[in-house]
Design an enzyme around this catalytic site. Structure first.
Site, mmCIF file in Angstrom:
data_model
loop_
_atom_site.group_PDB
_atom_site.id
_atom_site.type_symbol
_atom_site.label_atom_id
_atom_site.label_comp_id
_atom_site.label_asym_id
_atom_site.label_seq_id
_atom_site.Cartn_x
_atom_site.Cartn_y
_atom_site.Cartn_z
ATOM 1 N N GLY A 1 -0.389 4.775 -1.025
ATOM 2 C CA GLY A 1 -1.434 5.423 -0.232
ATOM 3 C C GLY A 1 -0.864 6.543 0.627
ATOM 4 N N TYR B 1 -14.756 -2.622 7.072
ATOM 5 C CA TYR B 1 -13.352 -2.244 7.294
ATOM 6 C C TYR B 1 -12.971 -2.450 8.772
ATOM 7 C CZ TYR B 1 -9.557 1.254 7.873
ATOM 8 O OH TYR B 1 -8.390 1.917 8.185
ATOM 9 N N ASP C 1 2.325 -2.141 -4.511
ATOM 10 C CA ASP C 1 1.029 -1.455 -4.563
ATOM 11 C C ASP C 1 0.395 -1.765 -5.908
ATOM 12 O OD1 ASP C 1 -0.057 1.311 -2.823
ATOM 13 O OD2 ASP C 1 -1.076 0.704 -4.663
ATOM 14 N N ILE C 2 -0.927 -1.785 -5.889
ATOM 15 C CA ILE C 2 -1.676 -1.999 -7.133
ATOM 16 C C ILE C 2 -1.475 -0.809 -8.077
ATOM 17 C CG2 ILE C 2 -3.870 -0.972 -6.346
ATOM 18 C CD1 ILE C 2 -3.902 -4.412 -7.727
ATOM 19 N N ASP D 1 -0.747 -6.934 -7.110
ATOM 20 C CA ASP D 1 -1.833 -7.186 -6.166
ATOM 21 C C ASP D 1 -1.301 -8.018 -4.998
ATOM 22 O OD1 ASP D 1 -4.182 -7.986 -4.949
ATOM 23 O OD2 ASP D 1 -5.231 -8.309 -6.852
ATOM 24 N N ILE D 2 -1.635 -7.608 -3.761
ATOM 25 C CA ILE D 2 -1.150 -8.405 -2.616
ATOM 26 C C ILE D 2 -1.804 -9.793 -2.596
ATOM 27 C CG2 ILE D 2 -0.443 -6.580 -0.996
ATOM 28 C CD1 ILE D 2 -3.187 -6.967 0.371
ATOM 29 N N LYS E 1 -10.235 -5.011 10.232
ATOM 30 C CA LYS E 1 -9.075 -4.591 11.024
ATOM 31 C C LYS E 1 -9.014 -5.371 12.340
ATOM 32 C CE LYS E 1 -6.891 -1.438 8.599
ATOM 33 N NZ LYS E 1 -5.548 -1.720 8.087
ATOM 34 N N GLY F 1 0.836 -1.214 0.000
ATOM 35 C CA GLY F 1 0.000 0.000 0.000
ATOM 36 C C GLY F 1 0.860 1.249 0.000
HETATM 37 C C1 AKB Z 1 -11.211 5.735 7.469
HETATM 38 O O1 AKB Z 1 -11.888 6.769 7.624
HETATM 39 O O2 AKB Z 1 -11.655 4.690 7.000
HETATM 40 C C2 AKB Z 1 -9.795 5.758 7.944
HETATM 41 C C3 AKB Z 1 -9.709 5.266 9.342
HETATM 42 C C4 AKB Z 1 -10.314 6.055 10.426
HETATM 43 O O3 AKB Z 1 -9.151 4.246 9.575
HETATM 44 N N1 AKB Z 1 -9.246 7.063 7.846
#
Ligand code: AKB
Length: 337
Positions: free
Chosen positions: A13, A153, A35-36, A53-54, A157, A10
């Protein structure tokens, strides 16, 4: 002999660009960026970019056949807003991508008899407070509290944090010989603000978007309410925290996952700080109920006392310095020449 390297996924980014620059200045091990996307910065003699691609197993195998990966900064991820539009794709990148790299790092650690350091940025998105009343009551959230994310997300995580702990403590626990395991270290970041890049795909983006829009004299409608509060940190401190956690002696680390933060601001306070430096800024509030609900589930602030105690964490840029010494001068230079 394979060449010892640092691997950064990444790398194109927001965090990746800042981290690569900082690591180049230190000029230690050669860096492989993956990174892509292509890298935007001019090539540095210490950096080799692999565009790919990872999830591409053949690419990872080729990489370890040529290089001894000593440290991995695994930054590649689909952020919280983008992940809601394509949750299964986000799961593939965020979880399967991380799993593949953890497996690679686990095999490398055992093969070379020395743990590969695996540095993983997690996020305030790993938290999920049920309602605003609770958010107001529990302001400075500690690592083990409110781990009930409401985004793909955030779920990704939180789960990857657990996978990292598994691979660093329990991997092949029933095998006859205990393998040399990887060294997993993770930070939970607040919303990050860079002077050089505008974020995309996140839900904490309203802060940096306000600032970059005002600096360009463009009108901006914030997608969250005036009173919406989360913690933030300037990008140099994000990089500092990654590098300090990486360098910390293993025996000092009582946890695998640490909160880090700098300051907490409501959206209207954020706007006022922007207007202090860019008084012509046209910032209005046009809350988007759905994105607002995501930010409402994130804590108003983080308790980072474990990081302070175990590896001496403290940000260089508090609120005043973030705006006055890092963000505003660099953003002015960028847009106003
Ligand atoms: C997001 O908004 O998805 C990120 C985060 C808070 O991890 N910036």
């Amino acid at each position: 002999m394979r060449k010892k390297v640092i691997l950064i996924t990444g790398a194109s980014g927001e965090i990746g660009q800042a981290l690569v620059q900082s690591l180049c200045e230190q000029n230690e091990l050669p860096i492989i960026t993956l990174d892509i996307a292509p890298v935007s910065e001019a090539a540095h003699p210490n950096v080799l970019h692999m565009q790919g691609d990872i999830l591409d197993k053949a690419l990872l195998s080729r990489l370890v056949s040529e290089y001894e990966v000593d440290t991995i900064f695994h930054l590649a991820a689909l952020l919280s807003t983008r992940a809601e539009f394509t949750p299964e794709a986000a799961h593939r990148v965020n979880v399967e991508g991380t799993l593949g790299l953890l497996q690679m790092a686990a095999e490398q650690s055992d093969w070379r008899g020395n743990p590969v350091k695996f540095i993983f940025p997690s996020s305030i998105a790993a938290y999920g407070l049920p309602d605003l009343e609770t958010k107001t009551q529990y302001t400075r959230v500690r690592e083990w509290e409110w781990n009930n994310p409401r985004t793909m997300y955030g779920c990704n995580k939180l789960y990857c944090e657990q996978l990292g702990i598994y691979y660093s403590q329990y991997y092949r626990q029933l095998a006859a010989d205990r393998p040399v395991m990887l060294d997993f270290r993770c930070l939970r970041f607040p919303g990050l603000i860079s002077a050089y890049t505008v974020p995309s795909g996140g839900t904490s983006d309203y802060g940096p978007e306000m600032l970059h829009a005002a600096a360009q004299n463009k009108p901006y409608g914030s997608f969250v309410r005036e009173d919406c509060r989360i913690p933030f940190m300037a990008m140099p401190d994000a990089v500092k925290s990654l590098l300090h956690l990486t360098a910390a002696p293993r025996e000092n680390l009582r946890h695998s996952v640490y909160n880090v933060t700098s300051f907490s601001l409501s959206a209207i306070e954020f706007r006022d700080w922007v207007l202090k430096y860019f008084p012509e800024g046209q910032i209005t509030f046009q809350p988007d109920e759905k994105r607002q609900a995501i930010v409402d589930s994130w804590p108003a602030d983080l308790d980072d006392s474990a990081a302070q105690r175990d590896w001496g964490w403290s940000p260089d840029y508090n609120l005043e310095r973030s705006f006055g010494e890092y963000l505003v001068p660099n953003i002015r230079r960028r847009y106003q020449g």
